[in-house]
Design a protein around this motif. Structure first.
Motif, PDB file in Angstrom:
ATOM      1  N   GLU A 187       0.854  -1.207   0.000  1.00 36.49           N
ATOM      2  CA  GLU A 187       0.000   0.000   0.000  1.00 36.49           C
ATOM      3  C   GLU A 187       0.885   1.250   0.000  1.00 36.49           C
ATOM      4  O   GLU A 187       0.952   1.972   0.989  1.00 36.49           O
ATOM      5  CB  GLU A 187      -0.932  -0.008   1.226  1.00 36.49           C
ATOM      6  CG  GLU A 187      -1.861  -1.197   1.304  1.00 36.49           C
ATOM      7  CD  GLU A 187      -3.061  -1.059   0.368  1.00 36.49           C
ATOM      8  OE1 GLU A 187      -3.177  -0.010  -0.285  1.00 36.49           O
ATOM      9  OE2 GLU A 187      -3.857  -2.010   0.293  1.00 36.49           O
TER      10      GLU A 187
ATOM     11  N   ARG B  21       0.687   4.135  -1.625  1.00 32.19           N
ATOM     12  CA  ARG B  21       0.023   5.436  -1.543  1.00 32.19           C
ATOM     13  C   ARG B  21      -0.355   5.756  -0.081  1.00 32.19           C
ATOM     14  O   ARG B  21      -0.147   6.862   0.391  1.00 32.19           O
ATOM     15  CB  ARG B  21      -1.231   5.414  -2.417  1.00 32.19           C
ATOM     16  CG  ARG B  21      -1.809   6.798  -2.617  1.00 32.19           C
ATOM     17  CD  ARG B  21      -3.143   6.751  -3.289  1.00 32.19           C
ATOM     18  NE  ARG B  21      -3.064   6.310  -4.672  1.00 32.19           N
ATOM     19  CZ  ARG B  21      -4.047   6.486  -5.549  1.00 32.19           C
ATOM     20  NH1 ARG B  21      -5.156   7.086  -5.169  1.00 32.19           N
ATOM     21  NH2 ARG B  21      -3.940   6.070  -6.780  1.00 32.19           N
TER      22      ARG B  21
ATOM     23  N   LEU C  67     -13.610  -2.960   5.799  1.00 29.74           N
ATOM     24  CA  LEU C  67     -12.439  -3.318   4.990  1.00 29.74           C
ATOM     25  C   LEU C  67     -12.311  -4.835   4.888  1.00 29.74           C
ATOM     26  O   LEU C  67     -12.030  -5.382   3.826  1.00 29.74           O
ATOM     27  CB  LEU C  67     -11.163  -2.748   5.632  1.00 29.74           C
ATOM     28  CG  LEU C  67     -10.937  -1.244   5.493  1.00 29.74           C
ATOM     29  CD1 LEU C  67      -9.847  -0.791   6.440  1.00 29.74           C
ATOM     30  CD2 LEU C  67     -10.539  -0.894   4.068  1.00 29.74           C
ATOM     31  N   GLU C  68     -12.554  -5.489   6.017  1.00 31.87           N
ATOM     32  CA  GLU C  68     -12.429  -6.954   6.082  1.00 31.87           C
ATOM     33  C   GLU C  68     -13.418  -7.626   5.116  1.00 31.87           C
ATOM     34  O   GLU C  68     -13.019  -8.486   4.335  1.00 31.87           O
ATOM     35  CB  GLU C  68     -12.723  -7.397   7.521  1.00 31.87           C
ATOM     36  CG  GLU C  68     -12.398  -8.833   7.837  1.00 31.87           C
ATOM     37  CD  GLU C  68     -11.015  -9.009   8.428  1.00 31.87           C
ATOM     38  OE1 GLU C  68     -10.294  -9.882   7.937  1.00 31.87           O
ATOM     39  OE2 GLU C  68     -10.670  -8.278   9.363  1.00 31.87           O
TER      40      GLU C  68
ATOM     41  N   ALA D 152     -12.749  -7.672   1.448  1.00 32.78           N
ATOM     42  CA  ALA D 152     -11.520  -8.423   1.105  1.00 32.78           C
ATOM     43  C   ALA D 152     -10.348  -7.471   0.901  1.00 32.78           C
ATOM     44  O   ALA D 152      -9.569  -7.628  -0.042  1.00 32.78           O
ATOM     45  CB  ALA D 152     -11.762  -9.280  -0.131  1.00 32.78           C
ATOM     46  N   LEU D 153     -10.223  -6.473   1.766  1.00 31.65           N
ATOM     47  CA  LEU D 153      -9.192  -5.444   1.570  1.00 31.65           C
ATOM     48  C   LEU D 153      -8.050  -5.502   2.599  1.00 31.65           C
ATOM     49  O   LEU D 153      -7.262  -4.568   2.692  1.00 31.65           O
ATOM     50  CB  LEU D 153      -9.830  -4.044   1.584  1.00 31.65           C
ATOM     51  CG  LEU D 153     -10.662  -3.735   0.349  1.00 31.65           C
ATOM     52  CD1 LEU D 153     -11.398  -2.422   0.491  1.00 31.65           C
ATOM     53  CD2 LEU D 153      -9.803  -3.706  -0.895  1.00 31.65           C
ATOM     54  N   GLN D 154      -7.953  -6.548   3.354  1.00 29.10           N
ATOM     55  CA  GLN D 154      -6.830  -6.752   4.268  1.00 29.10           C
ATOM     56  C   GLN D 154      -6.525  -5.526   5.129  1.00 29.10           C
ATOM     57  O   GLN D 154      -5.504  -4.851   4.922  1.00 29.10           O
ATOM     58  CB  GLN D 154      -5.585  -7.168   3.490  1.00 29.10           C
ATOM     59  CG  GLN D 154      -5.834  -8.376   2.615  1.00 29.10           C
ATOM     60  CD  GLN D 154      -4.564  -8.979   2.094  1.00 29.10           C
ATOM     61  OE1 GLN D 154      -3.548  -9.016   2.758  1.00 29.10           O
ATOM     62  NE2 GLN D 154      -4.607  -9.460   0.876  1.00 29.10           N
TER      63      GLN D 154
ATOM     64  N   TYR E 267      -3.357  -2.521   5.286  1.00 27.12           N
ATOM     65  CA  TYR E 267      -3.678  -1.149   4.908  1.00 27.12           C
ATOM     66  C   TYR E 267      -3.541  -0.195   6.094  1.00 27.12           C
ATOM     67  O   TYR E 267      -3.009   0.907   5.954  1.00 27.12           O
ATOM     68  CB  TYR E 267      -5.108  -1.095   4.354  1.00 27.12           C
ATOM     69  CG  TYR E 267      -5.536   0.276   3.917  1.00 27.12           C
ATOM     70  CD1 TYR E 267      -5.038   0.840   2.750  1.00 27.12           C
ATOM     71  CD2 TYR E 267      -6.423   1.021   4.683  1.00 27.12           C
ATOM     72  CE1 TYR E 267      -5.419   2.108   2.356  1.00 27.12           C
ATOM     73  CE2 TYR E 267      -6.819   2.286   4.291  1.00 27.12           C
ATOM     74  CZ  TYR E 267      -6.309   2.824   3.130  1.00 27.12           C
ATOM     75  OH  TYR E 267      -6.683   4.086   2.743  1.00 27.12           O
TER      76      TYR E 267
END
Lengths: 242, 253
Positions: free
Chosen positions: B31, B33, B123-124, B127-129, B133
Motif C-alpha cells: 500500500e 500510496r 475493509l475486512e 476483502a481489503l486486508q 492497509y
C-alpha cells in the motif's frame, strides 16, 4: 430441487459466559429476502457477521453458495466475500475519504477498470441511489439517509450475489426508510440479489421481506411470512408487534 | 482476571501483533500510496512540535549547563557537552517521547474509532486486508520518520544551544561547530539516531494494537489512546536502557 443460497445449520455462539446464539438454523432461497427481527441484544447482528466470516460459530455450520464459510480462510474467504455485499448499521464509510473515493477504494483494488471507467461507473452507481451530487462530499457532510444510501452503493459496487443489511433503516425518517427499502427491493427485482436484512423496523420489513425469522434470546422463535408473525399468539411476538 | 494475568495477556498480544507485522510486511499487496500519506501524517504534521521541542531543550540545556561548568572552570567544553548529550541521548529520547504522545494517542484513537464505527470490519468484508492497509503502513511510516525527525530535533537543539551561547558569551560559531563535532563519533550519531527506528516501531505497534482491539464505545477509545501513550512511553524508556547498554558493549563509552 435447487440448493438454498444460504444455509445456517444449528449454530451456537457464546462470548465468555454469555450465550448469544443457541442453535439457530435458517435457510435463504436464491433471490429471496429474509428479514431477521427481534429485540435489542437478541443476537441478530452476531448472526449476520457469521455469514461473512467476521465471526466464527462455536459449533454448527454456515454455508453460502455451497461453500462452508466458517471453514474458509485467506484467499478462499476473500473470494467468497467478494460475492457478498454488506451494509453496516452506521454505514461504516471511511471518513477520511470522499464519497467517490470510498467507492473507488473498493473498485481500484478489485477490478481492472482504468480511472476514467471507474469514475463513470461510480457516477452511475451514485445516480442509482439517487444522490448524483454528493461525489465530492465527505461522509460527515451527509445526512443519515444519504449515508445509508452511499453505504448501500458501496456494498453493491462489485455486483454481489448476496446482500447483507444490518439495520438498514434504523434512525431514519419514514421517507428515508421507504427510499432505502425500495432500493433493496429494486436490487432483488433488477439483479436477483439474495438478501438478509436485520431489522426491527416494521415498515422496512413490510417492504422488503419475503420471509421473516424472529429471534428471541438466541433462538428462532418463529419463521414465516410477516403477516403470520404479526397475528401470532406467542407472547413475545405479541409484545414486539404490539 | 487479576492484574498480573492482564499484563501477561497484553504483552503476549503485542508480541503476536508484532510477529504478524513482520510476517505480512513483504507480502503483496503493498500500500505505497497509504504509506506516503502516513509518512506525511507522521512526519510533516509533527514537524512544528519537534522544532519547538528541539529548540527549547537546546536553549535550556545550554543555560543550565553553563553555570555548572563555570563552577569547575570547564565552560569551554560546553559545545562538546551539548553535542554529546543532545545527539547521543536527549534528542532521540525526547523526540520519541514527544512523538509517543502525539502519534501513539492519535493512532490508537483513529483505529479505535474505525473499529467502533465498523470501518475495519468494512475493509475486512470487502476483502481489503485491513491489517496491511491500516497497521503496516503506520508502523513503517513511524520506523522511517522517527529517525528523520530526531535528526531535525538534534540540529535545532544544537542551533538553540549555540544561539544561547552566542547571546551569553559571544561564542564564535566556527569554534562552537568545531568543538561540538570533534567530540562526536560517527558511531554515536548512527547508533543514537538509528535506535529511534526501534522507538518508532514500539510506539506505533502499541498505538495500533490498542486501537485495533478496542471493544465497546467511545470510552474505550479514550482508554486505548491513554494506554498507548503510557505503554509506548514506558517501552521507549526501557528500550533506551537496553540499547545504551548494547552500544557500550559494541562501541565502548
Amino acid at each position: 430441487m435447487p440448493q438454498p443460497e444460504i444455509v445456517i445449520s444449528d449454530i451456537y455462539k457464546a462470548f465468555g459466559d454469555r450465550e448469544v446464539l443457541k442453535g439457530i438454523s435458517v435457510n435463504v432461497e436464491r433471490g429471496s429476502t429474509l428479514a431477521v427481527m427481534g429485540g435489542s441484544g437478541s443476537g441478530k447482528s452476531v448472526l449476520l457477521k457469521h455469514l461473512v466470516g467476521l465471526m466464527l460459530p462455536d459449533s454448527g455450520e454456515v454455508w453460502v453458495q455451497g461453500q462452508r464459510i466458517d471453514e474458509l480462510s485467506g484467499k478462499d474467504l476473500n473470494a467468497s466475500r467478494l460475492r457478498i455485499g454488506y451494509l453496516f448499521q452506521g454505514g461504516a464509510l471511511f471518513d477520511s475519504l470522499t464519497v467517490a473515493e470510498n467507492l473507488d477504494f473498493v473498485l481500484r483494488r478489485h477490478t481492472t477498470m482504468n480511472p476514467v471507467e471507474r469514475r463513470e461507473y461510480i457516477q452511475n452507481v451514485i445516480a442509482w441511489v439517487n444522490l448524483p451530487d454528493v461525489a465530492n462530499q465527505y461522509p460527515a457532510e451527509l445526512s443519515g439517509g444519504q449515508k445509508k444510501r452511499i453505504a448501500l452503493a458501496r456494498a453493491i459496487i462489485l455486483n454481489p450475489d448476496i446482500l447483507l443489511c444490518d439495520e438498514p433503516t434504523t434512525g431514519l425518517d419514514p421517507i428515508s426508510v421507504r427510499t432505502v427499502s425500495h432500493l433493496i427491493m429494486r436490487l432483488k427485482a433488477e439483479r436477483g440479489i439474495t438478501s438478509v436484512a436485520i431489522t426491527h423496523d416494521l415498515l422496512c420489513a413490510e417492504i422488503i421481506a419475503d420471509n421473516v425469522a424472529f429471534i428471541f434470546e438466541g433462538k428462532i422463535l418463529q419463521q414465516g411470512q410477516l403477516t403470520e408473525l404479526r397475528s401470532s399468539e406467542h407472547p413475545q411476538l405479541r409484545d414486539f408487534f404490539g | 482476571m487479576n492484574g498480573f494475568t492482564k499484563i501477561i495477556e497484553e504483552v503476549g498480544g503485542i508480541a503476536t501483533f508484532s510477529i504478524k507485522v513482520f510476517t505480512q510486511l513483504f507480502q503483496r499487496p503493498f500500500e505505497f500510496r497509504e504509506l506516503l500519506r502516513q509518512m506525511d501524517e507522521t512526519g510533516s504534521k509533527s514537524l512544528i512540535l519537534v522544532l519547538v521541542t528541539g529548540c527549547s531543550i537546546g536553549i535550556v540545556l545550554s543555560m543550565q549547563s553553563r553555570g555548572t561548568l563555570a563552577r569547575f572552570g570547564a565552560e569551554a567544553v560546553l559545545p562538546s557537552m551539548l553535542a554529546l548529550s543532545i545527539v547521543k541521548e536527549i534528542g532521540p529520547v525526547i523526540t520519541s517521547l514527544v512523538l509517543a504522545g502525539r502519534l501513539g494517542a492519535g493512532i490508537a484513537a483513529e483505529l479505535g474509532s474505525m473499529r467502533v464505527t465498523e470501518q475495519i470490519d468494512a475493509l475486512e468484508v470487502s476483502a481489503l486486508q485491513p491489517f496491511k492497509y491500516i497497521v503496516i503502513t503506520r508502523v513503517l511510516a513511524c520506523v522511517v520518520m522517527f529517525p528523520l525527525l530526531t535528526i531535525v530535533c538534534d540540529i535545532i537543539a544544537l542551533l538553540g544551544g549555540y544561539i544561547e551561547a552566542l547571546l551569553s558569551s559571544n561564542l564564535d560559531y566556527r569554534l562552537f561547530i568545531d568543538k561540538a563535532f570533534s567530540s562526536l563519533r560517527l558511531s554515536d550519531v548512527l547508533f543514537s539516531t538509528g535506535k529511534t527506528c526501534v522507538f518508532g516501531f514500539l510506539v506505533s505497534i502499541v498505538g495500533c494494537y490498542s486501537g485495533y482491539h478496542v471493544k465497546g464505545g467511545t470510552r474505550e477509545v479514550g482508554q486505548a489512546a491513554m494506554r498507548a501513550v503510557v505503554i509506548g512511553s514506558l517501552l521507549v524508556l526501557l528500550a533506551d536502557v537496553l540499547m545504551v547498554r548494547l552500544s557500550l558493549i559494541l562501541f565502548g563509552s
